[in-house]
Design an enzyme around this catalytic site. Structure first.
Site, PDB file in Angstrom:
ATOM      1  N   GLY A   1       0.844  -1.197   0.000  1.00 41.81           N
ATOM      2  CA  GLY A   1       0.000   0.000   0.000  1.00 41.81           C
ATOM      3  C   GLY A   1       0.877   1.242   0.000  1.00 41.81           C
ATOM      4  O   GLY A   1       1.850   1.301   0.742  1.00 41.81           O
TER       5      GLY A   1
ATOM      6  N   ARG B   1       1.242  -5.217  -5.165  1.00 41.78           N
ATOM      7  CA  ARG B   1       1.490  -6.434  -4.389  1.00 41.78           C
ATOM      8  C   ARG B   1       1.776  -7.525  -5.416  1.00 41.78           C
ATOM      9  O   ARG B   1       1.001  -7.739  -6.325  1.00 41.78           O
ATOM     10  CB  ARG B   1       0.265  -6.788  -3.543  1.00 41.78           C
ATOM     11  CG  ARG B   1      -0.078  -5.708  -2.519  1.00 41.78           C
ATOM     12  CD  ARG B   1      -1.327  -6.040  -1.710  1.00 41.78           C
ATOM     13  NE  ARG B   1      -1.970  -4.807  -1.259  1.00 41.78           N
ATOM     14  CZ  ARG B   1      -1.656  -4.164  -0.130  1.00 41.78           C
ATOM     15  NH1 ARG B   1      -0.707  -4.616   0.646  1.00 41.78           N
ATOM     16  NH2 ARG B   1      -2.275  -3.047   0.200  1.00 41.78           N
TER      17      ARG B   1
ATOM     18  N   ASP C   1       5.048  -4.405   6.170  1.00 37.75           N
ATOM     19  CA  ASP C   1       5.211  -5.804   6.536  1.00 37.75           C
ATOM     20  C   ASP C   1       5.463  -6.755   5.362  1.00 37.75           C
ATOM     21  O   ASP C   1       6.457  -7.477   5.333  1.00 37.75           O
ATOM     22  CB  ASP C   1       3.904  -6.279   7.208  1.00 37.75           C
ATOM     23  CG  ASP C   1       4.089  -6.462   8.693  1.00 37.75           C
ATOM     24  OD1 ASP C   1       4.936  -5.751   9.256  1.00 37.75           O
ATOM     25  OD2 ASP C   1       3.398  -7.316   9.269  1.00 37.75           O
TER      26      ASP C   1
ATOM     27  N   THR D   1       4.386   3.130   5.387  1.00 41.52           N
ATOM     28  CA  THR D   1       3.005   2.664   5.538  1.00 41.52           C
ATOM     29  C   THR D   1       2.300   3.629   6.470  1.00 41.52           C
ATOM     30  O   THR D   1       2.920   4.153   7.399  1.00 41.52           O
ATOM     31  CB  THR D   1       2.931   1.241   6.120  1.00 41.52           C
ATOM     32  OG1 THR D   1       1.605   1.038   6.654  1.00 41.52           O
ATOM     33  CG2 THR D   1       3.907   1.039   7.263  1.00 41.52           C
TER      34      THR D   1
ATOM     35  N   ASP E   1       0.068   2.879   8.541  1.00 43.22           N
ATOM     36  CA  ASP E   1      -0.475   2.201   9.721  1.00 43.22           C
ATOM     37  C   ASP E   1       0.399   2.290  10.971  1.00 43.22           C
ATOM     38  O   ASP E   1      -0.052   2.007  12.081  1.00 43.22           O
ATOM     39  CB  ASP E   1      -0.740   0.725   9.410  1.00 43.22           C
ATOM     40  CG  ASP E   1      -1.932   0.550   8.491  1.00 43.22           C
ATOM     41  OD1 ASP E   1      -2.647   1.538   8.262  1.00 43.22           O
ATOM     42  OD2 ASP E   1      -2.138  -0.555   7.990  1.00 43.22           O
TER      43      ASP E   1
ATOM     44  N   ASP F   1       2.623   0.337  11.984  1.00 47.34           N
ATOM     45  CA  ASP F   1       2.660  -0.953  12.678  1.00 47.34           C
ATOM     46  C   ASP F   1       3.978  -1.698  12.467  1.00 47.34           C
ATOM     47  O   ASP F   1       4.001  -2.932  12.449  1.00 47.34           O
ATOM     48  CB  ASP F   1       1.485  -1.831  12.219  1.00 47.34           C
ATOM     49  CG  ASP F   1       1.500  -2.052  10.715  1.00 47.34           C
ATOM     50  OD1 ASP F   1       2.269  -1.354  10.013  1.00 47.34           O
ATOM     51  OD2 ASP F   1       0.757  -2.923  10.232  1.00 47.34           O
TER      52      ASP F   1
ATOM     53  N   ARG G   1      -5.614  -1.928   9.753  1.00 47.78           N
ATOM     54  CA  ARG G   1      -6.176  -3.260   9.738  1.00 47.78           C
ATOM     55  C   ARG G   1      -5.825  -4.041  11.004  1.00 47.78           C
ATOM     56  O   ARG G   1      -6.647  -4.723  11.576  1.00 47.78           O
ATOM     57  CB  ARG G   1      -5.699  -4.018   8.497  1.00 47.78           C
ATOM     58  CG  ARG G   1      -6.895  -4.541   7.727  1.00 47.78           C
ATOM     59  CD  ARG G   1      -6.534  -5.021   6.359  1.00 47.78           C
ATOM     60  NE  ARG G   1      -6.995  -4.053   5.355  1.00 47.78           N
ATOM     61  CZ  ARG G   1      -6.831  -4.204   4.062  1.00 47.78           C
ATOM     62  NH1 ARG G   1      -6.182  -5.247   3.597  1.00 47.78           N
ATOM     63  NH2 ARG G   1      -7.302  -3.311   3.234  1.00 47.78           N
TER      64      ARG G   1
END
Lengths: 328, 328, 328, 328
Positions: free
Chosen positions: A16, A77, A108, A131, A133, A135, A177
């Site tokens: 992403g 991806r 990730d 990213t 996120d 994370d 997510r």
């Protein structure tokens, strides 16, 4: 300076996209250029490695992109890169071109691919966390996270205007997510009545209790921010369940969606991306391999990619408490 | 100046809120103050008339609101005002307070209520068009429309960043239940491949044809902007139908939602709101009744409310053609 | 459709740049492309005509620029084009390339050049008004004006935050050498205590009177917006004179400067630019010459360039009065 | 929880205002409220302590301010508080009201006052760093800094649009009297050719050398970002000196000024302010005194005020190098 461990590197963006990827790319290309390392851009992530889609990049190839969202190399991806055959072709292309180092900007999934690729073929790789996120372990912030926070916050500020005018309850879904960072911080920043994130156990009872408490304090409108990956329920179900218990409430739902991935990067993201792009190239030159360049307490640090993938930044527990205390 | 036709007026905001309502309210209150007309704010639209929720307002009551989205008087849709009894109570409250003029800021529904109220009880009313949809006859633009356009455009610009990075197709729903103004203008401004609005007959064949044409010209990503009130299908169904025909497409949906109603008003909306707020009070003083104050070609004009409700601004046909020509 | 009066056109941007020039350029190129008119871009305004700096442009040459400030063709003020010799060389280059129509995007100076060029050599020209100052006759708004208004307003909103926190007086200079449109509208939109523009006779006495009145009404901080071309005095002198009369005031000056010329164009500017770019090409095809394409009451109209230069849009007198009444 | 060291606290904002002060104030008030500590706001900084201008604040007193720039308590620099008499009166007022803890939001000057006050009279004080300059030791970022960075960056992005269109050189002054943080980070984020800050020794020779190098690499326009406190020269003098050496350059100057102090705070600033506001109250309750609450590596830490004033955050040397490498 001792001799560089790499002579010719390639850089790609994968997974992403996030605001600041272009700024990171610019930093990689110009740092390489400065240290006389040849640099190639790879189009569409790992797909470009496989399809041999390399692009020689010089200092002017990346002009006027520091302020652009998205990624000029495009992202994707790659299912083919998950196969041994795909990776073999990718490696063959690298060998043909003489690539001895690879900078992978992404999250990730991107890092998992990089790690396997490096371990299988011995090619040097370094990751840059891009990213929204946040994370990824090994960095205080990921590239794009700060911009996404501001985008989410601006949207919720606007929603609050109309919520307040109509004494409405809004359930707002933000991205994330597996991680509640965007939800928790944008919710805190907009005075959300409640914030539901995958990292903590939520219940509708707690939520409804907050609604009752808010009524008592005279709060006429409310925002509830919900992370995409919240396990209790999605925003539509939450709205419906709330309506059953509070039939008088005028309830609306908003899903902020992909706009959170775009936009011109914030200053913090541009600076972070510039520093990590620089740090990645210098790291490769210094012999780093299979690591991610991250920022901790204002310093560039290198974390084994394996660790970056497996471990996770913990949600700050204080933040949860503070958001409850302040959203009275 | 001849004697004013009104001595004590009330102002309310009703229906869906729009950015600039506060600026209009400020203009009404301060213009009244300047001409020594007493002015009351009514809370929560027609509900406040019925529940006798009046608020004396002076010049300082409206300070620091010109730049605020929403409406400090709050808004509501009143079911009680649709009954004769409700309106009677509203009128009784006006009489008790001595209100002889009413400024109603809102859209279609607001104006319908105002018209009936005025005709039943003879109280002077004047409307100010406040709605993001721009679907009111008698004014080039409604208050809030320009801000909503910019909000939608900014969001679509961000979505485009990620669409381009991933070669994706996005179906973006913007507000507009009966009117395609936001869709058409924000779509044109963001180079949307296609724009679907309720005012024209759309077909999936035409849409798919555009996708095919775009492929030929090398356009790798596409935005399709769809008005909320589009009759062909909603964004989710459109996405699904497209996927069936173009299984390779990476398709996403975004519903911009209520953020389009909020935010600090644009300069054009603040100026428009200020001029119409002034125009409404001056109109009442001059004896206008049952009309709406609107802006046409940079002049304030008064249109019978009946006309404002019944007629509609036509979508400019050139705009449709231009959007097709330019989105190659 | 009858035969087009032009077969091969060139387009240039000249004079001070304004947000939306790229959107206009995109519209010119894609409309020409659609109607099978060959189209060339000229770099750096009239200089490029003289130095033969033409660039063939197709539909993809202008992708991803609708949302970009500035002009990809670059702009310049050309002293050489003011000489007969310069224009002769420009014409010779046009003849060599077969250019039979010229689209000139810019302001007063640009149009004067275009008019002379057309009259001397008989080449068809059409103007598109691109300037933030809005000082061109024949169009309700010029391209870039709406964006500049919002940029100025956003900056003044920010200044107001700090003015209010410190009970300060700010003199803010906005752009507009001969025209007060930006000052008047951004001042009205930000609740400026006073607005000084070249179109009206201002006096420090009037200004000081307003300060005194504001004190009485309890207004603790004030913004005075001053057009660059104000004749009474510049912002620094005004600040000094005010300090002499009101020694207790905490006075600051802000000159907004060139940021007003840049930035991503607003939705209104993108739509305006798209329509005028389309209108210019269609106008040339229809045989228009020595005119400017403008927008009046939502319709494209063509005004003789001579008129566009000589006449001026009048400042709306109501606006001055309204700004005084509302800034209590 | 052990018994709180304070029962009744006051909070004030002092010195130059910064975006996020309101968010910090909100956090202080609501945290106090949550822990049943009485809380008073003091108007206009230390002046309000002296003039006894206290304001009882409850949870609803601070609603809808988290997103507002400036400070609702207003700020001021107090000359009277620099005298022993002034501070005595301030203390007497605190005693009268029963205030046993004081939260002071501001910068260097604010903290100096707080420290003296605490040492003289034994009243507990805690500081919260609110200043856009980021020049306070004991915290990674000060409140308002991130917002100011984005404001400066957005303005420079706009200036770049017009610089690029005209091949111009711009000298842009950003805030920072003693600290180059805003200049360095906004300059890096906008690809400035050079960045001049008080922390390093600059020379016009180095600057001119960069211009020459830029010419060689084909960079047609340039931005030079200069901190307000740069010792070499101010932007006007720099522009003039450059013109003498490079007479062909089209040079412009922009002073961004006070807009950098205003605006709705960024998400990072709102979160930081919320956490420090909470941390300050909890710190006072825990018996902290004469310290500043800051954020280091995502944790709230308490630093003796004396240290916060005397020590300084160092400019990151890597950043200077990176900005040179990337601005090719």
């Amino acid at each position: 300076m001792k001799e560089s461990a790499v002579k010719k590197i390639a850089v790609l963006t994968s997974g992403g996209d996030s605001p600041g990827m272009n700024a990171a790319l610019r930093a990689v290309v110009r740092t390489a250029n400065y240290y006389n390392i040849e640099c190639y851009g790879v189009r569409e992530g790992y797909n470009g490695l496989i399809s041999n889609d390399f692009l020689k990049m010089g200092a002017r190839s990346v002009k006027n992109i520091i302020n652009q969202g998205g990624t000029i190399l495009k992202s994707a991806r790659s299912t083919e890169f998950r196969t041994k055959e795909g990776r073999q072709r990718a490696y063959d292309n690298c060998v043909k071109l003489g690539i001895d180092g690879l900078v992978c900007i992404g999250g990730d999934g991107t890092f998992t691919g990089a790690k396997i690729f490096s371990e299988e073929f011995g090619i040097r790789v370094i990751g840059i966390p891009g990213t929204i996120d946040n994370d990824i372990f090994g960095t205080d912030n990921t590239i794009g996270y700060d911009t996404a926070l501001n985008t989410a916050m601006d949207a919720i500020d606007k929603i609050r205007d109309t919520a307040t005018s109509h004494n409405r309850v809004f359930f707002v879904e933000v991205m994330g997510r597996d991680a509640g960072f965007i939800a928790l911080n944008s919710g805190l920043a907009t005075g959300a009545l409640d914030i539901l994130i995958p990292e903590k156990k939520d219940s509708t009872d707690d939520l409804f209790e907050k609604f009752r408490k808010a009524e008592k304090t005279g709060k006429a409108s409310s925002i509830v921010v919900v992370a995409e990956g919240e396990k209790l329920a999605n925003v539509y179900d939450l709205a419906e369940k709330t309506k059953q218990i509070f039939p008088d409430y005028d309830i609306r739902v908003a899903v902020l969606g992909h706009m959170q991935r775009g936009g011109s990067p914030s200053c913090a993201d541009r600076v972070l991306a510039s520093r990590l792009g620089y740090g990645a190239v210098v790291g490769l030159m210094d012999g780093q391999n299979n690591v991610m360049a991250g920022m901790r307490s204002n310093d560039v640090v290198y974390t084994p990619i394996e660790e970056a993938i497996k471990k996770h930044n913990e949600i700050n527990k204080d933040l949860m408490l503070i958001s409850e205390i302040l959203a009275i």
